[in-house]
Design an enzyme around this catalytic site. Structure first.
Site, short mmCIF file in Angstrom:
data_model
loop_
_atom_site.label_atom_id
_atom_site.label_comp_id
_atom_site.label_asym_id
_atom_site.label_seq_id
_atom_site.Cartn_x
_atom_site.Cartn_y
_atom_site.Cartn_z
N HIS A 300 0.83 -1.20 0.00
CA HIS A 300 0.00 0.00 0.00
C HIS A 300 0.87 1.26 0.00
O HIS A 300 0.60 2.22 -0.73
CB HIS A 300 -0.92 0.01 1.23
CG HIS A 300 -1.99 -1.03 1.19
ND1 HIS A 300 -1.74 -2.38 1.30
CD2 HIS A 300 -3.35 -0.93 1.05
CE1 HIS A 300 -2.87 -3.07 1.24
NE2 HIS A 300 -3.88 -2.20 1.09
N HIS A 343 -0.37 -3.30 8.63
CA HIS A 343 1.08 -3.43 8.51
C HIS A 343 1.74 -2.96 9.79
O HIS A 343 1.18 -2.15 10.55
CB HIS A 343 1.62 -2.60 7.33
CG HIS A 343 1.49 -3.29 6.01
ND1 HIS A 343 2.33 -4.30 5.63
CD2 HIS A 343 0.62 -3.12 4.98
CE1 HIS A 343 1.99 -4.72 4.40
NE2 HIS A 343 0.95 -4.01 4.01
N ASP A 347 7.30 -1.97 8.29
CA ASP A 347 6.92 -2.23 6.90
C ASP A 347 6.75 -0.93 6.13
O ASP A 347 7.19 -0.79 4.97
CB ASP A 347 5.61 -3.02 6.84
CG ASP A 347 5.70 -4.33 7.60
OD1 ASP A 347 6.83 -4.80 7.83
OD2 ASP A 347 4.64 -4.87 7.96
#
Length: 423
Positions: A300, A343, A347
């Site tokens: 993302h 996440h 990350d």
């Protein structure tokens, strides 16, 4: 084999100067003086070590008109009158020109008058016009090269599929939730999970990617920009496929739905999972992304960051509100991913760092010709994707201009009204 010089003498300038022909006209006196000066010049040139160069210099004649201003009737002049005729373009700048040479043969009649015989291309006035092209300017070129764009697209598609294969394999290796909880995280430990935040983040991703598609649609050099986007995404997804398979982390959310494990990693099962993720474009909002374990690093964050960098790089600099808005959307999308516990914080940080460095390195090398040359001082040439980069950017002559155009052949009035927008 030895060649002996022949004793035949054709005369020299010295002999002509010492024994001139009888003067029958004033013009011959002028010619005699010129020959005497030439003989003296040749004698002086023999004494210099660079006589050949100097003789070549004396033999070159400039394109000047008659100094006496008598035009074509100056019989004593041994040169044709020459002048430059410029041709102006429609916008007032001189684009080309021509050199006009008087092509009349001048001779002296018996009564001392000057006569002219036309031998040029124009029988009326004997003028020869030689067109001189406009000076060549080494301007940067931006060829389309759609075949390279197709290769970059296939490269991106292959690595995207490789990422889905990696996720399909990682799903079977994710630690069981009943035995392993989420890892300690400075953000996740202090913010409660909200499942709706993941949908908001993916809606922002859809808005960002749609804006980039509109940008690519109207950009004049869309093939070059798309080629760069496909290649960068391919590199980022390839590295993500290896990193998330190398280290499998526990599920960060206690409420996110994960599909049950099959305890069998056959080719058919892995392929079906990969196809399901591809059909859903890697998003959870459509219910296709039900597999867990794709943490290092955040996909993302990669998409949101690439979208902002793309808008900032290829839109006009004066569109600062749009640039700030794109970064705001990126920040909000990343925050909502973490609010949903989709996440870990690490990350997101790794994804931002890797994406920005790869994007900026690529565009720095693409904008500087010297960095496209492999050499001991160019340490960027040691990147594993450097050869692919040079293949894609070999013919691109610098920074891609921020120009826009209507890409379709219809309607015609758009092409005539806005042929090329340079921002």
């Amino acid at each position: 084999m030895v060649l002996e010089a022949k004793s035949i003498s054709y005369g020299t300038l010295d002999d002509i100067a010492q024994n001139p022909p009888p003067p029958t006209h004033s013009a011959f006196l002028h010619v005699t003086q010129l020959i005497s000066q030439a003989a003296d010049t040749s004698l002086n040139l023999r004494r210099t070590p660079s006589s050949e160069m100097t003789q070549d210099l004396y033999q070159r004649q400039p394109l000047l008109s008659s100094s006496k201003g008598e035009g074509w009737d100056d019989c004593s002049s041994s040169e044709p009158s020459t002048f430059y005729d410029s041709k102006g373009s429609s916008n007032g700048s001189r684009s080309s020109g021509s050199v006009v040479i008087n092509g009349l043969n001048k001779s002296i009649t018996s009564n001392g008058s000057c006569s002219s015989n036309s031998n040029g291309t124009n029988p009326e006035n004997g003028i020869i016009r030689i067109d001189v092209p406009a000076p060549h300017r080494d301007e940067p070129k931006f060829p389309r090269e759609y075949f390279k764009t197709l290769i970059a697209f296939l490269f991106c598609l292959f690595n995207w599929f490789l990422t889905t294969i990696s996720l399909a394999l990682v799903h079977e290796r994710v630690p069981d939730r009943t035995h392993y909880g989420p890892l300690p995280d400075v953000f996740l430990d202090n913010v409660p999970a909200a499942d709706w935040a993941l949908d908001v983040s993916e809606i922002l991703i859809i808005i960002s990617t749609t804006s980039c598609m509109i940008l690519l649609f109207f950009h004049k050099y869309r093939s070059i920009v798309m080629r760069r986007v496909f290649f960068l995404l391919g590199v980022l997804y390839m590295m993500r496929a290896f990193t998330m398979y190398a280290t499998v982390m526990p599920v960060a959310s206690r409420t996110y739905y994960c599909s049950p494990k099959s305890n069998h990693t056959g080719i058919a099962v892995i392929t079906l999972r990969a196809i399901r993720i591809l059909v859903g474009m890697g998003l959870s909002i459509n219910g296709q992304h039900v597999y867990c374990g794709d943490y290092i690093y955040s996909g993302h964050t990669v998409i949101l960051t690439v979208s902002s960098l793309l808008i900032q790089e290829y839109t006009p600099r004066k569109w600062r509100p749009l640039h700030w808005l794109s970064w705001l959307v990126t920040c909000l999308g990343v925050v909502f991913v973490m609010v949903a516990h989709g996440h870990y914080t690490v990350d997101v940080l790794i994804a931002y760092y890797v994406t920005t460095r790869v994007f900026w390195m690529y565009h720095t090398m693409a904008s500087n010709t010297i960095l496209k040359q492999n050499g001991p001082a160019n340490y960027l040439s040691r990147l594993w994707w450097y050869r692919i980069f040079t293949y894609f950017e070999r013919n691109v002559g610098g920074v891609v201009p921020r120009r826009y155009e209507w890409p379709l052949p219809w309607p015609r009035h758009f092409l005539s009204k806005y042929p090329d927008r340079d921002c």
